[in-house]
Design an enzyme around this catalytic site. Structure first.
Site, PDB file in Angstrom:
ATOM      1  N   MET A  74       0.567  -1.392   0.304  1.00 35.55           N
ATOM      2  CA  MET A  74       0.024  -0.210  -0.445  1.00 35.55           C
ATOM      3  C   MET A  74       0.845   1.291  -0.152  1.00 35.55           C
ATOM      4  O   MET A  74       1.485   1.198   0.636  1.00 35.55           O
ATOM      5  CB  MET A  74      -0.660   0.162   1.180  1.00 35.55           C
ATOM      6  CG  MET A  74      -2.473  -0.819   0.849  1.00 35.55           C
ATOM      7  SD  MET A  74      -3.683  -0.538   2.401  1.00 35.55           S
ATOM      8  CE  MET A  74      -2.332  -1.367   3.963  1.00 35.55           C
ATOM      9  N   VAL A  75       0.628   1.865  -0.784  1.00 36.33           N
ATOM     10  CA  VAL A  75       1.367   3.045  -0.878  1.00 36.33           C
ATOM     11  C   VAL A  75       1.659   4.160  -0.145  1.00 36.33           C
ATOM     12  O   VAL A  75       0.447   4.435   0.829  1.00 36.33           O
ATOM     13  CB  VAL A  75       1.485   4.384  -2.359  1.00 36.33           C
ATOM     14  CG1 VAL A  75       1.559   5.590  -2.743  1.00 36.33           C
ATOM     15  CG2 VAL A  75       1.737   3.637  -3.323  1.00 36.33           C
ATOM     16  N   GLU A 110       4.705   0.113  -3.290  1.00 35.49           N
ATOM     17  CA  GLU A 110       4.938  -0.134  -4.242  1.00 35.49           C
ATOM     18  C   GLU A 110       6.432   1.152  -4.743  1.00 35.49           C
ATOM     19  O   GLU A 110       5.726   2.332  -4.053  1.00 35.49           O
ATOM     20  CB  GLU A 110       4.027   0.241  -5.922  1.00 35.49           C
ATOM     21  CG  GLU A 110       4.701  -0.040  -6.509  1.00 35.49           C
ATOM     22  CD  GLU A 110       4.146   0.770  -7.639  1.00 35.49           C
ATOM     23  OE1 GLU A 110       3.237   1.433  -7.605  1.00 35.49           O
ATOM     24  OE2 GLU A 110       3.344   0.003  -8.811  1.00 35.49           O
ATOM     25  N   CYS A 123      -1.804  -2.082 -11.237  1.00 40.41           N
ATOM     26  CA  CYS A 123      -2.021  -0.296 -10.253  1.00 40.41           C
ATOM     27  C   CYS A 123      -2.959  -0.048 -11.477  1.00 40.41           C
ATOM     28  O   CYS A 123      -2.266   0.227 -12.611  1.00 40.41           O
ATOM     29  CB  CYS A 123      -1.231   0.180 -10.107  1.00 40.41           C
ATOM     30  SG  CYS A 123      -1.031   1.907  -9.521  1.00 40.41           S
ATOM     31  N   LYS A 144       1.758  -9.161  -8.110  1.00 43.89           N
ATOM     32  CA  LYS A 144       1.024  -8.880  -7.480  1.00 43.89           C
ATOM     33  C   LYS A 144       0.019  -8.806  -9.736  1.00 43.89           C
ATOM     34  O   LYS A 144       0.413  -8.070  -9.666  1.00 43.89           O
ATOM     35  CB  LYS A 144       0.073  -8.421  -6.897  1.00 43.89           C
ATOM     36  CG  LYS A 144      -1.078  -7.884  -6.419  1.00 43.89           C
ATOM     37  CD  LYS A 144      -0.568  -6.864  -5.516  1.00 43.89           C
ATOM     38  CE  LYS A 144      -1.864  -6.475  -4.740  1.00 43.89           C
ATOM     39  NZ  LYS A 144      -2.469  -5.418  -5.522  1.00 43.89           N
ATOM     40  N   HIS A 174      -5.811 -10.053  -6.916  1.00 42.85           N
ATOM     41  CA  HIS A 174      -7.001  -9.301  -6.610  1.00 42.85           C
ATOM     42  C   HIS A 174      -7.794  -9.697  -7.837  1.00 42.85           C
ATOM     43  O   HIS A 174      -7.932  -9.329  -8.835  1.00 42.85           O
ATOM     44  CB  HIS A 174      -5.969  -7.427  -6.681  1.00 42.85           C
ATOM     45  CG  HIS A 174      -6.986  -6.551  -6.343  1.00 42.85           C
ATOM     46  ND1 HIS A 174      -6.975  -5.298  -6.856  1.00 42.85           N
ATOM     47  CD2 HIS A 174      -8.530  -6.914  -5.914  1.00 42.85           C
ATOM     48  CE1 HIS A 174      -8.422  -4.669  -5.848  1.00 42.85           C
ATOM     49  NE2 HIS A 174      -8.569  -5.071  -5.284  1.00 42.85           N
ATOM     50  N   ASN A 197      -6.844 -12.145  -2.810  1.00 40.62           N
ATOM     51  CA  ASN A 197      -6.573 -10.785  -2.574  1.00 40.62           C
ATOM     52  C   ASN A 197      -8.156  -9.985  -2.789  1.00 40.62           C
ATOM     53  O   ASN A 197      -8.337 -10.140  -3.780  1.00 40.62           O
ATOM     54  CB  ASN A 197      -5.463  -9.452  -2.595  1.00 40.62           C
ATOM     55  CG  ASN A 197      -6.058  -7.990  -2.835  1.00 40.62           C
ATOM     56  OD1 ASN A 197      -5.230  -7.486  -3.020  1.00 40.62           O
ATOM     57  ND2 ASN A 197      -5.525  -7.911  -1.422  1.00 40.62           N
ATOM     58  N   GLY A 225     -10.250  -9.060  -0.142  1.00 41.62           N
ATOM     59  CA  GLY A 225     -11.807  -9.603   0.399  1.00 41.62           C
ATOM     60  C   GLY A 225     -12.030  -8.049   1.801  1.00 41.62           C
ATOM     61  O   GLY A 225     -12.673  -8.201   2.317  1.00 41.62           O
TER      62      GLY A 225
HETATM   63  C1  FNR Z   1      -3.584  -0.152  -2.868  1.00 48.08           C
HETATM   64  N1  FNR Z   1      -2.973  -1.123  -3.694  1.00 48.08           N
HETATM   65  C2  FNR Z   1      -1.917  -1.378  -3.623  1.00 48.08           C
HETATM   66  N2  FNR Z   1      -1.715  -2.541  -4.666  1.00 48.08           N
HETATM   67  C3  FNR Z   1      -0.493  -2.747  -5.657  1.00 48.08           C
HETATM   68  O1  FNR Z   1      -0.278  -3.402  -5.320  1.00 48.08           O
HETATM   69  N3  FNR Z   1       0.781  -1.387  -4.895  1.00 48.08           N
HETATM   70  C4  FNR Z   1       0.638  -0.921  -4.183  1.00 48.08           C
HETATM   71  O2  FNR Z   1       1.873  -0.005  -3.588  1.00 48.08           O
HETATM   72  C5  FNR Z   1      -1.172  -0.657  -3.950  1.00 48.08           C
HETATM   73  N4  FNR Z   1      -1.152   1.179  -3.234  1.00 48.08           N
HETATM   74  C6  FNR Z   1      -2.358   0.636  -2.363  1.00 48.08           C
HETATM   75  C7  FNR Z   1      -2.666   1.780  -1.565  1.00 48.08           C
HETATM   76  C8  FNR Z   1      -4.078   1.738  -0.299  1.00 48.08           C
HETATM   77  C9  FNR Z   1      -3.537   3.081   0.679  1.00 48.08           C
HETATM   78  C10 FNR Z   1      -4.520   1.117  -0.925  1.00 48.08           C
HETATM   79  C11 FNR Z   1      -6.215   0.978  -0.507  1.00 48.08           C
HETATM   80  C12 FNR Z   1      -4.505  -0.333  -1.740  1.00 48.08           C
HETATM   81  C13 FNR Z   1      -4.145  -2.245  -3.460  1.00 48.08           C
HETATM   82  C14 FNR Z   1      -3.680  -3.210  -2.437  1.00 48.08           C
HETATM   83  O3  FNR Z   1      -3.461  -3.625  -2.172  1.00 48.08           O
HETATM   84  C15 FNR Z   1      -4.840  -4.306  -2.878  1.00 48.08           C
HETATM   85  O4  FNR Z   1      -4.937  -4.621  -3.965  1.00 48.08           O
HETATM   86  C16 FNR Z   1      -6.625  -3.204  -2.722  1.00 48.08           C
HETATM   87  O5  FNR Z   1      -6.618  -2.861  -1.794  1.00 48.08           O
HETATM   88  C17 FNR Z   1      -7.528  -4.837  -2.729  1.00 48.08           C
HETATM   89  O6  FNR Z   1      -7.138  -5.507  -1.530  1.00 48.08           O
HETATM   90  P1  FNR Z   1      -7.871  -5.544   0.466  1.00 48.08           P
HETATM   91  O7  FNR Z   1      -8.068  -3.978   0.220  1.00 48.08           O
HETATM   92  O8  FNR Z   1      -9.280  -5.407  -0.454  1.00 48.08           O
HETATM   93  O9  FNR Z   1      -7.830  -6.103   0.986  1.00 48.08           O
END
Ligand code: FNR
Length: 334
Positions: A13-14, A37, A111, A150, A178, A209, A211
């Site tokens: 998560m960024v 990332e 992304c 991913k 995802h 992923n 959920g």
């Molecule tokens: C993300 N997601 C994300 N995915 C990824 O591959 N690299 C990243 O840097 C990010 N950054 C990011 C920031 C924030 C604040 C969120 C909420 C989401 C997507 C994340 O990893 C995930 O795939 C989705 O949020 C779906 O999963 P959840 O939230 O249902 O568990």
């Protein structure tokens, strides 16, 4: 070698997945933690430094002195660095820089943001599977640590499986899926059936992923695992909102999580802006309360800490670091 079987994982998560949040997730019970990332060229203009005050390894941007990535021994065997890249050569150069400091390298192929797609990164790689495979194969062939990616799903299970099979053939160790397409957003339902279809048909571990909307407590993680037929589960938003979701013994109150997060932010000299951002995402609607508004005005870590009665802790640590800092902050890495 990192195993991806039967794991509960903090998703990339960024801005959320910086060192304090990763350590908090591990201490609460996460088995593996992904970094936010990080784009390959940011690493290419950074230098690896051992920080002997914090006992961390820091990758410091040579142009502005900011820390691109900070890690430490506690997470070394469990941290996965997620790279944003569109180029195999660059990705390998960066992975080589990091190979001895992280447990695995993941390539972001999910992304959907304009920034990523325009740069040929993220979900753009799922359109150009040849390039995606070249990146993965180059890393797999030249690294001693596992390589993963991913992705997002396609509209049909068959198309998703077709692409996944190509990626798997590069020799990657695991794949995180995802369960949403590139055009779907977090509010859309997650397609557990498509994740399951793929998981049943490939031989490497699949990490489910997407959920978080339905994951409100620890046991829900395993319901999601069952629904998707995957060996492992990865959580993003559920962990962003309350990282103690990883605790077997149940979730902790928000203020306890913030306090524990803040201590780590102080211990690892995390930037006030990043710490504030992470806490904002724990507080969510509560930012509208008087205490929330006071929090939003904070600019230093000490001011933030004061709201959770940690100002003394913060001042003491910071002065301890300052005293040690007289000896010089950066040492060339051991
Ligand atoms: C993300 N997601 C994300 N995915 C990824 O591959 N690299 C990243 O840097 C990010 N950054 C990011 C920031 C924030 C604040 C969120 C909420 C989401 C997507 C994340 O990893 C995930 O795939 C989705 O949020 C779906 O999963 P959840 O939230 O249902 O568990």
């Amino acid at each position: 070698m990192l195993s991806y079987e039967n794991k509960v994982i903090l998703a990339p998560m960024v801005r959320i997945g910086t060192l304090p949040m990763r350590l908090l997730a591990l201490r609460y019970g996460a088995d593996i933690v992904y970094s936010e990332e990080l784009i390959d060229w940011k690493f290419l203009r950074s230098k690896r430094r051992y920080n002997d005050i914090l006992n961390t390894v820091d990758f410091v941007d040579q142009t502005d002195g900011t820390i691109v990535f900070r890690t430490c021994l506690e997470e070394k065997e469990k941290v996965v660095l997620q790279l944003g890249t569109c180029n195999a050569e660059r990705a390998l150069k960066v992975a080589k820089l990091l190979e001895n400091d992280v447990a695995a390298i993941d390539i972001n192929m999910g992304c959907p943001k304009e920034f990523s797609i325009k740069g040929g990164m993220g979900v753009a790689l799922l359109k150009d599977t040849e390039k995606a495979c070249t990146i993965l194969k180059t890393l797999v062939d030249n690294l001693s640590i596992p390589v993963t990616c991913k992705i997002r799903i396609f509209e049909t299970p068959e198309k998703t499986l077709e692409v996944v099979n190509k990626l798997v053939n590069t020799g990657i160790h695991a794949i995180a899926i995802h369960g949403r397409t590139k055009d779907e957003r977090p509010q859309h339902a997650v397609h557990t059936d498509i994740i399951q279809y793929v998981a049943e048909r490939i031989s490497i571990p699949v990490i489910a992923n997407g959920g978080s909307k339905e994951i409100e407590k620890y046991t829900d993680i395993f319901k999601f695992k069952e629904m998707t037929g995957c060996t492992s589960v990865m959580l993003a938003r559920a962990a962003e909102w309350n990282c103690s979701i990883f605790r077997k013994d149940g979730m902790l109150p928000m203020d306890t999580v913030i306090t524990e997060y803040l201590k780590l932010a102080v211990d690892y000299d995390n930037s006030p802006s990043n710490s504030k951002y992470c806490i904002q995402n724990i507080l969510r609607d509560l930012q509208e309360t008087p205490r929330g508004r006071k929090f939003l005005e904070c600019q230093t870590l000490e001011q933030i800490c004061a709201i959770w009665d940690l100002d003394e802790y913060c001042v003491e640590k910071q002065s301890e670091y300052q005293k040690k800092g007289i000896k010089g902050r950066w040492q060339v890495s051991p």
